[in-house]
Design a protein around this motif. Structure first.
Motif, PDB file in Angstrom:
ATOM      1  N   LEU A 125      -5.923   6.740 -18.817  1.00 31.93           N
ATOM      2  CA  LEU A 125      -5.401   7.995 -19.350  1.00 31.93           C
ATOM      3  C   LEU A 125      -3.921   8.164 -19.047  1.00 31.93           C
ATOM      4  N   ALA A 126      -3.214   8.757 -19.991  1.00 27.37           N
ATOM      5  CA  ALA A 126      -1.843   9.192 -19.715  1.00 27.37           C
ATOM      6  C   ALA A 126      -1.877  10.303 -18.672  1.00 27.37           C
ATOM      7  N   THR A 127      -0.790  10.463 -17.953  1.00 27.26           N
ATOM      8  CA  THR A 127      -0.779  11.421 -16.846  1.00 27.26           C
ATOM      9  C   THR A 127      -1.102  12.836 -17.296  1.00 27.26           C
ATOM     10  N   ASP A 128      -0.564  13.278 -18.417  1.00 28.75           N
ATOM     11  CA  ASP A 128      -0.843  14.639 -18.889  1.00 28.75           C
ATOM     12  C   ASP A 128      -2.328  14.824 -19.172  1.00 28.75           C
ATOM     13  N   ASP A 129      -2.962  13.822 -19.763  1.00 26.05           N
ATOM     14  CA  ASP A 129      -4.396  13.905 -20.034  1.00 26.05           C
ATOM     15  C   ASP A 129      -5.191  13.924 -18.731  1.00 26.05           C
ATOM     16  N   LEU A 130      -4.759  13.145 -17.756  1.00 27.29           N
ATOM     17  CA  LEU A 130      -5.466  13.112 -16.476  1.00 27.29           C
ATOM     18  C   LEU A 130      -5.363  14.462 -15.766  1.00 27.29           C
ATOM     19  N   LEU A 131      -4.208  15.061 -15.766  1.00 32.67           N
ATOM     20  CA  LEU A 131      -4.044  16.361 -15.121  1.00 32.67           C
ATOM     21  C   LEU A 131      -4.926  17.414 -15.780  1.00 32.67           C
ATOM     22  N   ARG A 132      -4.976  17.420 -17.101  1.00 34.36           N
ATOM     23  CA  ARG A 132      -5.854  18.364 -17.800  1.00 34.36           C
ATOM     24  C   ARG A 132      -7.317  18.083 -17.494  1.00 34.36           C
ATOM     25  N   LEU A 133      -7.685  16.792 -17.391  1.00 37.29           N
ATOM     26  CA  LEU A 133      -9.058  16.434 -17.052  1.00 37.29           C
ATOM     27  C   LEU A 133      -9.425  16.921 -15.656  1.00 37.29           C
ATOM     28  N   TYR A 134      -8.515  16.797 -14.688  1.00 38.60           N
ATOM     29  CA  TYR A 134      -8.799  17.283 -13.335  1.00 38.60           C
ATOM     30  C   TYR A 134      -9.086  18.788 -13.349  1.00 38.60           C
TER      31      TYR A 134
END
Length: 250
Positions: A125-134
């Motif tokens: 995942l791109a970082t922005d997607d990972l942060l939203r997933l968290y």
């Protein structure tokens, strides 16, 4: 060969290919399941995130017969293997969802879950997607529940150890390749040649194109971001020179 044996063979083949990259893979799983049992007891309700062929769920259900698991992934080829391998397993429900879609959790059975487990997947995942997933996961996990992520987590403080370990692992992988173990590319080439998987592999390539990692972050980056996302605490439950199991309590 029956279809069930066929899918079982593919499941074992996937595990062996992954072990070629991660010789301590089973140790990671053991640590993760120890924590699940410690926090949730013998009958946890688990979300197997980016489940692939269901390797985590298989070990969970073997260890804890009272557990139930929901596996979520988008990869049509790996999900085909999982559905064949777990065809007679009522304790596992497999769900197709795209983790980069902000509405991905709408496809899940209603929560909350005692724990969310994932391994060697979220680096895609791109970082922005990972942060939203968290942030999504902080709403999916029950209060007091767990999130466990086993993945690459470089430690920039030990470049000499990292280089020595990589050289050692390269020598090990070369020996095992000479013995016939498939790497990622060869495994997918074999899958594409299987009439029962070929169409799924084509569909997978249409979704993902060629394999491309996102950004790798140190374990401490993950623990800080998880607390920011709404988890009460986060830390490292296990690590090697290059990888870590990050654990967060909701």
């Amino acid at each position: 060969m029956t279809d069930r044996n066929h899918w079982n063979d593919w499941q074992r083949s996937w595990d062996r290919q992954q072990e070629w990259y991660l010789p301590d893979r089973e140790e990671r799983f053991r640590v993760m399941l120890d924590l699940v049992e410690a926090v949730a007891g013998p009958t946890p309700r688990i979300l197997d995130l980016a489940c692939g062929t269901g390797s985590i769920s298989e070990r969970l259900l073997a260890r804890l017969p009272g557990a139930v698991s929901v596996g979520v992934d988008q990869d049509p080829a790996l999900l085909a293997i999982a559905r064949g391998h777990f065809a007679d397993e009522p304790r596992l429900l497999l769900v197709t969802a795209d983790l980069t879609d902000p509405g991905w959790a709408d496809a899940l059975p209603p929560g909350p879950y005692d724990a969310v487990l994932t391994a060697t997947a979220l680096h895609w995942l791109a970082t922005d997607d990972l942060l939203r997933l968290y942030a999504d996961l902080a709403r999916v996990v029950r209060p007091g529940g767990l999130f466990l992520n086993a993945d690459r987590a470089p430690d920039h403080a030990v470049p000499l150890l990292t280089a020595a370990d990589e050289a050692f692992q390269q020598r090990r992988r070369a020996r095992e390749r000479a013995e016939g173990v498939l790497d990622w590319a060869d495994w997918w080439a074999a899958a594409a040649a299987d009439p029962l998987l070929a169409d799924h592999v084509v569909a997978r390539k249409a979704l993902y194109g060629e394999h491309a990692d996102g950004e790798f972050h140190p374990a401490e980056w993950h623990t800080a971001r998880l607390v920011e996302a709404g988890f009460r605490e986060a830390g490292v439950a296990w690590r090697s020179v290059t990888d870590a199991v990050v654990a967060a309590v909701r």
